[in-house]
Design a protein around this motif. Structure first.
Motif, PDB file in Angstrom:
ATOM      1  N   LEU A  80       0.811  -1.224   0.000  1.00 39.54           N
ATOM      2  CA  LEU A  80       0.000   0.000   0.000  1.00 39.54           C
ATOM      3  C   LEU A  80       0.843   1.272   0.000  1.00 39.54           C
ATOM      4  N   VAL A  81       2.019   1.225   0.616  1.00 38.44           N
ATOM      5  CA  VAL A  81       2.820   2.436   0.765  1.00 38.44           C
ATOM      6  C   VAL A  81       3.183   3.075  -0.574  1.00 38.44           C
ATOM      7  N   PRO A  82       3.617   2.296  -1.588  1.00 39.57           N
ATOM      8  CA  PRO A  82       3.938   2.954  -2.873  1.00 39.57           C
ATOM      9  C   PRO A  82       2.742   3.656  -3.499  1.00 39.57           C
ATOM     10  N   LEU A  83       1.539   3.227  -3.163  1.00 37.70           N
ATOM     11  CA  LEU A  83       0.342   3.810  -3.762  1.00 37.70           C
ATOM     12  C   LEU A  83      -0.134   5.060  -3.025  1.00 37.70           C
ATOM     13  N   PHE A  84      -0.054   5.044  -1.706  1.00 39.41           N
ATOM     14  CA  PHE A  84      -0.666   6.114  -0.919  1.00 39.41           C
ATOM     15  C   PHE A  84       0.315   6.932  -0.093  1.00 39.41           C
ATOM     16  N   GLY A  85       1.512   6.428   0.166  1.00 37.12           N
ATOM     17  CA  GLY A  85       2.482   7.164   0.959  1.00 37.12           C
ATOM     18  C   GLY A  85       2.388   6.825   2.442  1.00 37.12           C
ATOM     19  N   VAL A  86       3.499   7.062   3.147  1.00 34.30           N
ATOM     20  CA  VAL A  86       3.582   6.694   4.559  1.00 34.30           C
ATOM     21  C   VAL A  86       2.590   7.480   5.410  1.00 34.30           C
ATOM     22  N   ARG A  87       2.570   8.804   5.256  1.00 31.52           N
ATOM     23  CA  ARG A  87       1.752   9.596   6.187  1.00 31.52           C
ATOM     24  C   ARG A  87       0.280   9.311   6.014  1.00 31.52           C
ATOM     25  N   ALA A  88      -0.187   9.047   4.781  1.00 34.57           N
ATOM     26  CA  ALA A  88      -1.604   8.750   4.569  1.00 34.57           C
ATOM     27  C   ALA A  88      -1.987   7.433   5.239  1.00 34.57           C
ATOM     28  N   VAL A  89      -1.141   6.413   5.075  1.00 38.51           N
ATOM     29  CA  VAL A  89      -1.474   5.110   5.641  1.00 38.51           C
ATOM     30  C   VAL A  89      -1.431   5.148   7.170  1.00 38.51           C
ATOM     31  N   VAL A  90      -0.415   5.801   7.744  1.00 37.22           N
ATOM     32  CA  VAL A  90      -0.333   5.872   9.206  1.00 37.22           C
ATOM     33  C   VAL A  90      -1.501   6.678   9.777  1.00 37.22           C
ATOM     34  N   SER A  91      -1.862   7.778   9.122  1.00 40.13           N
ATOM     35  CA  SER A  91      -2.993   8.575   9.598  1.00 40.13           C
ATOM     36  C   SER A  91      -4.292   7.774   9.555  1.00 40.13           C
ATOM     37  N   VAL A  92      -4.495   7.041   8.467  1.00 42.42           N
ATOM     38  CA  VAL A  92      -5.692   6.194   8.357  1.00 42.42           C
ATOM     39  C   VAL A  92      -5.676   5.110   9.430  1.00 42.42           C
ATOM     40  N   SER A  93      -4.484   4.597   9.769  1.00 45.52           N
ATOM     41  CA  SER A  93      -4.407   3.544  10.782  1.00 45.52           C
ATOM     42  C   SER A  93      -4.960   4.023  12.125  1.00 45.52           C
ATOM     43  N   PHE A  94      -4.704   5.281  12.475  1.00 43.88           N
ATOM     44  CA  PHE A  94      -5.242   5.800  13.732  1.00 43.88           C
ATOM     45  C   PHE A  94      -6.742   6.063  13.616  1.00 43.88           C
ATOM     46  N   LEU A 101      -7.646  10.044  17.348  1.00 42.08           N
ATOM     47  CA  LEU A 101      -7.881  11.115  16.373  1.00 42.08           C
ATOM     48  C   LEU A 101      -6.782  12.169  16.453  1.00 42.08           C
ATOM     49  N   GLY A 102      -6.322  12.467  17.661  1.00 38.52           N
ATOM     50  CA  GLY A 102      -5.201  13.388  17.796  1.00 38.52           C
ATOM     51  C   GLY A 102      -3.931  12.832  17.174  1.00 38.52           C
ATOM     52  N   ALA A 103      -3.705  11.517  17.339  1.00 37.59           N
ATOM     53  CA  ALA A 103      -2.534  10.886  16.751  1.00 37.59           C
ATOM     54  C   ALA A 103      -2.590  10.901  15.228  1.00 37.59           C
ATOM     55  N   ALA A 104      -3.787  10.721  14.661  1.00 41.09           N
ATOM     56  CA  ALA A 104      -3.932  10.785  13.203  1.00 41.09           C
ATOM     57  C   ALA A 104      -3.548  12.167  12.693  1.00 41.09           C
ATOM     58  N   THR A 105      -3.957  13.204  13.412  1.00 37.07           N
ATOM     59  CA  THR A 105      -3.633  14.569  13.008  1.00 37.07           C
ATOM     60  C   THR A 105      -2.134  14.830  13.094  1.00 37.07           C
ATOM     61  N   VAL A 106      -1.519  14.399  14.195  1.00 35.03           N
ATOM     62  CA  VAL A 106      -0.078  14.588  14.366  1.00 35.03           C
ATOM     63  C   VAL A 106       0.691  13.845  13.276  1.00 35.03           C
ATOM     64  N   SER A 107       0.291  12.619  12.977  1.00 36.91           N
ATOM     65  CA  SER A 107       0.973  11.827  11.948  1.00 36.91           C
ATOM     66  C   SER A 107       0.880  12.490  10.579  1.00 36.91           C
ATOM     67  N   TRP A 108      -0.265  13.069  10.281  1.00 37.05           N
ATOM     68  CA  TRP A 108      -0.453  13.687   8.969  1.00 37.05           C
ATOM     69  C   TRP A 108       0.538  14.828   8.749  1.00 37.05           C
ATOM     70  N   PHE A 109       0.823  15.590   9.802  1.00 34.20           N
ATOM     71  CA  PHE A 109       1.718  16.742   9.655  1.00 34.20           C
ATOM     72  C   PHE A 109       3.193  16.370   9.826  1.00 34.20           C
ATOM     73  N   THR A 110       3.520  15.439  10.730  1.00 32.24           N
ATOM     74  CA  THR A 110       4.935  15.137  10.980  1.00 32.24           C
ATOM     75  C   THR A 110       5.527  14.183   9.961  1.00 32.24           C
ATOM     76  N   LEU A 111       4.725  13.335   9.352  1.00 30.12           N
ATOM     77  CA  LEU A 111       5.232  12.337   8.411  1.00 30.12           C
ATOM     78  C   LEU A 111       5.084  12.771   6.962  1.00 30.12           C
ATOM     79  N   ARG A 112       4.953  14.055   6.732  1.00 32.93           N
ATOM     80  CA  ARG A 112       4.737  14.560   5.375  1.00 32.93           C
ATOM     81  C   ARG A 112       5.865  14.173   4.436  1.00 32.93           C
ATOM     82  N   ASP A 113       7.110  14.171   4.927  1.00 31.08           N
ATOM     83  CA  ASP A 113       8.257  13.890   4.067  1.00 31.08           C
ATOM     84  C   ASP A 113       8.762  12.457   4.206  1.00 31.08           C
ATOM     85  N   ALA A 114       8.012  11.603   4.912  1.00 33.55           N
ATOM     86  CA  ALA A 114       8.458  10.219   5.086  1.00 33.55           C
ATOM     87  C   ALA A 114       8.388   9.471   3.764  1.00 33.55           C
ATOM     88  N   ARG A 115       9.415   8.649   3.513  1.00 33.50           N
ATOM     89  CA  ARG A 115       9.486   7.889   2.267  1.00 33.50           C
ATOM     90  C   ARG A 115       9.469   6.398   2.574  1.00 33.50           C
TER      91      ARG A 115
END
Length: 522
Positions: free
Chosen positions: A346-360, A508-522
């Protein structure tokens, strides 16, 4: 995700006869490397089984040893507390003396203390055994993850290996309740610790055969002062969190926070001026690295909190025996394994921050199902809730661990792995300390214990834990006992709803934090 290029030692520039050397393609893993991965799953399975087996043994421990609510939390928490205090020191020690060597020492010690825990006859002895298991467990987990970082040099293969490693936690969590449930039906709760012994007997010779040794080639000297400061940072802070969740802000909490705060300042200042620091604290300036650690912590907080109340609810409210209660949660644990492996695709399709945010987001949905599906939770709603939660945990654990260990040089992987594992264990502590503390406090505030029923010690136990209430109800006249059972069940149901509401906000707070901090994660 990074991609590899064909293996060429030189590239010719257009219009020039010169050749510029380029980095060779990382070596692909062979059967020995994948065999080493299988061996390294054994300590992962052992540690994760130890946690979930104990969760399902809590009712029996409560009935047998009659601990207070605080002591029962300590049985669970002291293990993770010792791990959190020692992981950084042990990860750095593995970089210096050899990660495989540290793994073998820890495995033998873990097996010996597991045998000691199986002989415990009082709550203090069990807590002491759990503390020693934490000491030796701290040598195991950083070693496994840092060894994988050095065994698998190809990024895509390493991500898959880390996915398998993360899934190993879930596999152990799935096996633990089933094996432990069978043991609890046929033997006493002491037997749940004995399952570690055959794992150790298998691990040691296979590790000597298949797992290569690795260490930092230029580690620098051991720094005892930094090791002490790392412990005086972690232990008081985690203890303060636990105590605050149980008793509110007290003088002990204040002093513990003060000691932890002074220690962390001294620790950071010492690392900044040393040529060979125990931990390179400059890594925390990397927003992706820090965000991955926070996400790792919060995902485990949600998992541990759910298991803490789910195991008790299924046995003491629904009335299932340990084996059947374990089977209710197995689909969710299997989903965690599957999600950890699926996320590599899934990561190549959606990116790290999207998948981690959805996980929370999935974690929040899981808790909402547990708390609000129907007027009263049931075995079915708990199973569905944990299934949804498990998918989110599987996504988050694989990706956060991969981001952490891949963002540092291979020779420093022990320290980075230790930080990842520290976040994992702090999350486990917070799950039982904060969410478990909210559960215990809500139950204690709402349960009504008959004033003349049983002894004073029995009434006190009934007012602190659901297991104590069930034991007291079985020993008093049926009419009064039935009334106590209803009061205890209603109090526990409301405690589950209150705890779940808090967990939803955290997710929900963790999803928000992940979305902003993992923006450049590869």
């Amino acid at each position: 995700m990074s991609t590899t290029t064909p293996d060429r030692s030189h590239r010719t520039h257009a219009g020039s006869g010169s050749r510029t050397p380029v980095a060779p393609t990382p070596a692909r893993a062979g059967w020995r490397q994948w065999g080493a991965l299988a061996v390294l799953m054994l300590p992962v399975l052992m540690v994760s089984m130890d946690n979930t087996v104990l969760s399902f043994a809590l009712p029996d421990i409560s009935s047998s040893l009659r601990p207070s609510g605080t002591a029962l939390l300590w049985v669970v928490d002291i293990y993770a507390l010792m791990l959190a205090g020692l992981l950084v020191a042990m990860g750095s020690l593995g970089d210096r003396i050899g990660r495989r060597r540290l793994l073998l020492v820890g495995a033998v010690g873990f097996g010996a203390v597991s045998f000691y825990a199986a002989q415990a006859t009082d709550i203090n002895g069990l807590i002491a055994a759990r503390a020693l298991l934490g000491v030796f467990g701290a040598t195991l987990m950083p070693s496994t993850l840092s060894l994988l970082r050095n065994i698998f040099t190809d990024r895509q293969q390493r991500r898959l290996a880390i996915a398998v490693w993360a899934a190993g936690f879930s596999a152990g969590a799935a096996l633990g309740p089933v094996i432990g449930g069978w043991l609890l039906e046929h033997f006493t709760w002491h037997s749940v610790f004995l399952i570690n012994l055959p794992v150790v007997a298998l691990l040691v010779p296979l590790a000597l055969w298949l797992v290569p040794e690795s260490r930092d080639p230029n580690p620098g000297p051991v720094d005892p002062i930094s090791i002490v400061l790392s412990m005086t940072t972690m232990l008081p802070i985690v203890y303060a969190i636990k105590t605050f969740a149980e008793h509110g802000f007290t003088g002990v909490v204040g002093w513990a926070l003060l000691v932890g705060a002074l220690s962390v300042v001294a620790f950071v200042r010492r690392q900044l001026v040393r040529e060979h620091p125990l931990v390179d604290v400059r890594m925390f300036r990397n927003r992706v690295f820090s965000g991955a650690l926070v996400a790792n912590l919060l995902s485990l907080m949600g998992l541990t909190g759910f298991l803490f109340f789910g195991a008790q609810f299924l046995q003491l409210v629904v009335g299932l025996d340990p084996m059947d209660a374990a089977l209710v949660l197995v689909p969710g644990l299997i989903a965690t394994i599957a999600a950890g492996l699926l996320v590599v695709k899934l990561v190549p399709l959606f990116g790290v921050r999207a998948v981690v945010s959805v996980s929370f987001g999935l974690s929040a949905v899981g808790y909402a199902i547990a708390a609000f599906a129907g007027s009263v939770p049931s075995a079915a709603s708990i199973a569905v809730a944990f299934l949804v939660l498990g998918i989110g945990i599987g996504f988050a654990e694989t990706l956060t661990n991969d981001v952490v260990v891949s963002s540092v040089p291979a020779e420093k992987s022990g320290a980075a792995s230790a930080l990842s594992e520290t976040a994992y264990e702090i999350g486990a502590v917070l799950g039982t300390a904060v969410l478990g503390g909210i559960l215990t406090a809500t139950y204690r505030a709402e349960v009504v214990v008959p004033p003349l029923a049983g002894t004073e010690a029995q009434r006190e136990a009934a007012g602190q834990t659901l297991g104590g209430a069930m034991e007291l109800a079985a020993s008093i006249p049926p009419q009064v006992g039935h009334w106590l059972v209803e009061s205890a069940h209603l109090a526990f149901d409301h405690a589950v709803q209150t705890t779940s509401a808090v967990a939803i906000l955290i997710a929900l707070g963790a999803a928000t934090v992940s979305w902003f901090t993992l923006r450049d994660a590869r």
